[in-house]
Design a protein around this motif. Structure first.
Motif, PDB file in Angstrom:
ATOM      1  N   LEU A  91      50.496  35.175  21.198  1.00  0.00           N
ATOM      2  CA  LEU A  91      49.983  35.625  20.124  1.00  0.00           C
ATOM      3  C   LEU A  91      49.277  34.663  18.968  1.00  0.00           C
ATOM      4  O   LEU A  91      49.514  33.500  19.123  1.00  0.00           O
ATOM      5  CB  LEU A  91      51.201  36.352  19.563  1.00  0.00           C
ATOM      6  CG  LEU A  91      51.598  37.491  20.145  1.00  0.00           C
ATOM      7  CD1 LEU A  91      52.718  38.043  19.215  1.00  0.00           C
ATOM      8  CD2 LEU A  91      50.625  38.743  19.999  1.00  0.00           C
ATOM      9  N   LEU A  92      48.594  35.252  18.202  1.00  0.00           N
ATOM     10  CA  LEU A  92      47.726  34.092  17.138  1.00  0.00           C
ATOM     11  C   LEU A  92      46.704  33.228  17.798  1.00  0.00           C
ATOM     12  O   LEU A  92      46.102  32.546  16.979  1.00  0.00           O
ATOM     13  CB  LEU A  92      49.081  33.493  16.226  1.00  0.00           C
ATOM     14  CG  LEU A  92      50.163  34.226  15.606  1.00  0.00           C
ATOM     15  CD1 LEU A  92      51.023  33.032  14.950  1.00  0.00           C
ATOM     16  CD2 LEU A  92      49.601  35.039  14.644  1.00  0.00           C
ATOM     17  N   GLU A  93      46.764  33.199  18.989  1.00  0.00           N
ATOM     18  CA  GLU A  93      45.601  32.242  19.584  1.00  0.00           C
ATOM     19  C   GLU A  93      44.135  32.827  19.483  1.00  0.00           C
ATOM     20  O   GLU A  93      44.100  33.935  20.097  1.00  0.00           O
ATOM     21  CB  GLU A  93      46.009  32.196  20.989  1.00  0.00           C
ATOM     22  CG  GLU A  93      44.718  30.874  21.633  1.00  0.00           C
ATOM     23  CD  GLU A  93      45.330  30.949  23.339  1.00  0.00           C
ATOM     24  OE1 GLU A  93      44.887  31.444  24.206  1.00  0.00           O
ATOM     25  OE2 GLU A  93      46.503  30.356  23.441  1.00  0.00           O
ATOM     26  N   PRO A  94      43.325  32.032  18.775  1.00  0.00           N
ATOM     27  CA  PRO A  94      42.026  32.690  18.559  1.00  0.00           C
ATOM     28  C   PRO A  94      41.387  33.254  19.812  1.00  0.00           C
ATOM     29  O   PRO A  94      41.395  32.355  20.852  1.00  0.00           O
ATOM     30  CB  PRO A  94      41.376  31.622  17.744  1.00  0.00           C
ATOM     31  CG  PRO A  94      42.448  31.138  17.263  1.00  0.00           C
ATOM     32  CD  PRO A  94      43.406  31.210  18.099  1.00  0.00           C
ATOM     33  N   LEU A  95      40.465  34.226  19.970  1.00  0.00           N
ATOM     34  CA  LEU A  95      39.846  34.640  20.967  1.00  0.00           C
ATOM     35  C   LEU A  95      38.844  33.653  21.218  1.00  0.00           C
ATOM     36  O   LEU A  95      38.265  33.093  20.214  1.00  0.00           O
ATOM     37  CB  LEU A  95      39.087  36.097  21.037  1.00  0.00           C
ATOM     38  CG  LEU A  95      40.045  37.265  20.692  1.00  0.00           C
ATOM     39  CD1 LEU A  95      39.506  38.433  20.485  1.00  0.00           C
ATOM     40  CD2 LEU A  95      41.125  37.285  22.030  1.00  0.00           C
ATOM     41  N   THR A  96      38.459  33.203  22.315  1.00  0.00           N
ATOM     42  CA  THR A  96      37.328  32.339  22.544  1.00  0.00           C
ATOM     43  C   THR A  96      36.132  32.768  23.346  1.00  0.00           C
ATOM     44  O   THR A  96      36.472  33.834  24.054  1.00  0.00           O
ATOM     45  CB  THR A  96      37.895  31.031  23.398  1.00  0.00           C
ATOM     46  OG1 THR A  96      38.351  31.745  24.528  1.00  0.00           O
ATOM     47  CG2 THR A  96      38.635  30.225  22.330  1.00  0.00           C
ATOM     48  N   ASP A 114      34.727  46.366  26.149  1.00  0.00           N
ATOM     49  CA  ASP A 114      33.870  45.628  25.389  1.00  0.00           C
ATOM     50  C   ASP A 114      34.531  44.227  25.688  1.00  0.00           C
ATOM     51  O   ASP A 114      35.799  44.112  26.041  1.00  0.00           O
ATOM     52  CB  ASP A 114      33.914  45.877  24.018  1.00  0.00           C
ATOM     53  CG  ASP A 114      35.228  45.819  23.436  1.00  0.00           C
ATOM     54  OD1 ASP A 114      35.640  44.713  23.114  1.00  0.00           O
ATOM     55  OD2 ASP A 114      35.857  46.988  23.507  1.00  0.00           O
ATOM     56  N   PRO A 115      33.719  43.257  25.411  1.00  0.00           N
ATOM     57  CA  PRO A 115      34.229  41.858  25.779  1.00  0.00           C
ATOM     58  C   PRO A 115      35.478  41.272  24.666  1.00  0.00           C
ATOM     59  O   PRO A 115      36.350  40.610  25.540  1.00  0.00           O
ATOM     60  CB  PRO A 115      33.101  40.915  25.126  1.00  0.00           C
ATOM     61  CG  PRO A 115      31.945  41.559  25.033  1.00  0.00           C
ATOM     62  CD  PRO A 115      32.410  42.968  25.132  1.00  0.00           C
ATOM     63  N   VAL A 116      35.837  41.845  23.668  1.00  0.00           N
ATOM     64  CA  VAL A 116      36.794  41.679  22.815  1.00  0.00           C
ATOM     65  C   VAL A 116      38.049  42.496  23.572  1.00  0.00           C
ATOM     66  O   VAL A 116      39.040  41.892  23.714  1.00  0.00           O
ATOM     67  CB  VAL A 116      36.666  42.245  21.271  1.00  0.00           C
ATOM     68  CG1 VAL A 116      38.059  41.796  20.627  1.00  0.00           C
ATOM     69  CG2 VAL A 116      35.631  41.351  20.872  1.00  0.00           C
ATOM     70  N   SER A 117      37.872  43.703  23.813  1.00  0.00           N
ATOM     71  CA  SER A 117      38.938  44.360  24.662  1.00  0.00           C
ATOM     72  C   SER A 117      39.459  43.526  25.846  1.00  0.00           C
ATOM     73  O   SER A 117      40.441  43.602  26.147  1.00  0.00           O
ATOM     74  CB  SER A 117      38.669  45.654  24.939  1.00  0.00           C
ATOM     75  OG  SER A 117      38.510  46.418  23.502  1.00  0.00           O
ATOM     76  N   ALA A 118      38.475  43.085  26.624  1.00  0.00           N
ATOM     77  CA  ALA A 118      38.921  42.424  27.763  1.00  0.00           C
ATOM     78  C   ALA A 118      39.837  41.046  27.751  1.00  0.00           C
ATOM     79  O   ALA A 118      40.661  40.875  28.436  1.00  0.00           O
ATOM     80  CB  ALA A 118      37.628  42.089  28.679  1.00  0.00           C
ATOM     81  N   LEU A 119      39.286  40.434  26.644  1.00  0.00           N
ATOM     82  CA  LEU A 119      40.078  39.160  26.231  1.00  0.00           C
ATOM     83  C   LEU A 119      41.460  39.527  25.834  1.00  0.00           C
ATOM     84  O   LEU A 119      42.577  38.940  26.200  1.00  0.00           O
ATOM     85  CB  LEU A 119      39.536  38.357  25.081  1.00  0.00           C
ATOM     86  CG  LEU A 119      38.037  37.815  25.393  1.00  0.00           C
ATOM     87  CD1 LEU A 119      37.574  36.951  24.587  1.00  0.00           C
ATOM     88  CD2 LEU A 119      38.621  36.698  26.631  1.00  0.00           C
ATOM     89  N   ILE A 120      41.528  40.735  24.849  1.00  0.00           N
ATOM     90  CA  ILE A 120      42.936  41.131  24.329  1.00  0.00           C
ATOM     91  C   ILE A 120      43.768  41.473  25.439  1.00  0.00           C
ATOM     92  O   ILE A 120      45.067  41.391  25.560  1.00  0.00           O
ATOM     93  CB  ILE A 120      42.784  41.993  23.230  1.00  0.00           C
ATOM     94  CG1 ILE A 120      42.030  41.413  22.003  1.00  0.00           C
ATOM     95  CG2 ILE A 120      44.030  42.868  23.064  1.00  0.00           C
ATOM     96  CD1 ILE A 120      41.938  42.378  20.942  1.00  0.00           C
ATOM     97  N   THR A 121      43.211  42.108  26.588  1.00  0.00           N
ATOM     98  CA  THR A 121      44.156  42.538  27.644  1.00  0.00           C
ATOM     99  C   THR A 121      44.696  41.694  28.597  1.00  0.00           C
ATOM    100  O   THR A 121      45.421  41.740  29.545  1.00  0.00           O
ATOM    101  CB  THR A 121      43.479  43.502  28.266  1.00  0.00           C
ATOM    102  OG1 THR A 121      42.320  43.298  29.090  1.00  0.00           O
ATOM    103  CG2 THR A 121      43.200  45.029  27.339  1.00  0.00           C
ATOM    104  N   GLN A 122      44.074  40.377  28.553  1.00  0.00           N
ATOM    105  CA  GLN A 122      44.516  39.245  29.110  1.00  0.00           C
ATOM    106  C   GLN A 122      45.884  38.726  28.709  1.00  0.00           C
ATOM    107  O   GLN A 122      46.082  38.677  27.459  1.00  0.00           O
ATOM    108  CB  GLN A 122      43.375  38.028  29.315  1.00  0.00           C
ATOM    109  CG  GLN A 122      42.094  38.529  29.983  1.00  0.00           C
ATOM    110  CD  GLN A 122      42.193  39.055  31.365  1.00  0.00           C
ATOM    111  OE1 GLN A 122      42.783  38.395  32.295  1.00  0.00           O
ATOM    112  NE2 GLN A 122      41.805  40.227  31.684  1.00  0.00           N
TER     113      GLN A 122
END
Length: 167
Positions: A162-167, A150-158
């Motif tokens: 830490l603490l930087e908001p997902l964009t 999912d798009p959230v998981s894809a961003l988290i694995t990059q």
């Protein structure tokens, strides 16, 4: 003898702490907040948690001042940030006992790229690195699944801070 349903009145700091963070999804929500998840829908997508459960957990974490809800986003408070060493210790324990391929996530000092030990000490410069100067990336034990994440998981694995908001 059955355990009491709450420990709030007990004279034990661990029992009281478990009243706050001991529910099944709570530490995963806090972990994802460290990884930059801030919006309700992103928590729901990333965790696959029932929306009603997520609503209750987020509301409780805000009530307990672990998270703040500002402008539609959830952010760790100073109290919430103090959970990092606990999460880090639990991740290290999980990697040691349940990750035969190696650590799932690697933490680095943003300034010099040095790997961080479980106490957040940089092997390059020797300093203890604050959370805001820590980056995370997939480790050697991270498993890539054949299906599209999912798009959230894809961003988290990059690799990201830490603490930087997902964009």
């Amino acid at each position: 003898m059955a355990l009491p349903s709450t420990y709030a009145d007990r004279n034990c700091s661990l029992a009281r702490a478990l009243e706050i963070v001991g529910e099944r999804w709570t530490l995963l929500i806090v972990r994802d907040a460290f990884f930059g998840v801030a919006r309700f829908g992103d928590f729901a997508t990333q965790l696959g948690i029932p929306r009603a459960v997520l609503t209750n957990r987020l509301k409780f974490l805000v009530q307990e001042d672990v998270l703040a809800h500002v402008d539609g986003e959830y952010r760790l408070t100073a109290k919430g940030l103090q959970l990092w060493p606990i999460l880090r210790a639990m991740m290290t324990w999980g990697d040691a006992h349940y990750s035969p391929g190696g650590v799932k996530r690697t933490f680095r000092h943003e300034a010099d790229g040095g790997l961080l030990d479980p106490q957040n000490r940089c092997e390059a410069c020797g300093g203890v690195v604050p959370i805001a100067e820590t980056s995370v990336e997939p480790g050697p034990g991270y498993t890539v699944f054949d299906t599209d994440p999912d798009p959230v998981s894809a961003l988290i694995t990059q690799p990201r801070r830490l603490l930087e908001p997902l964009t």
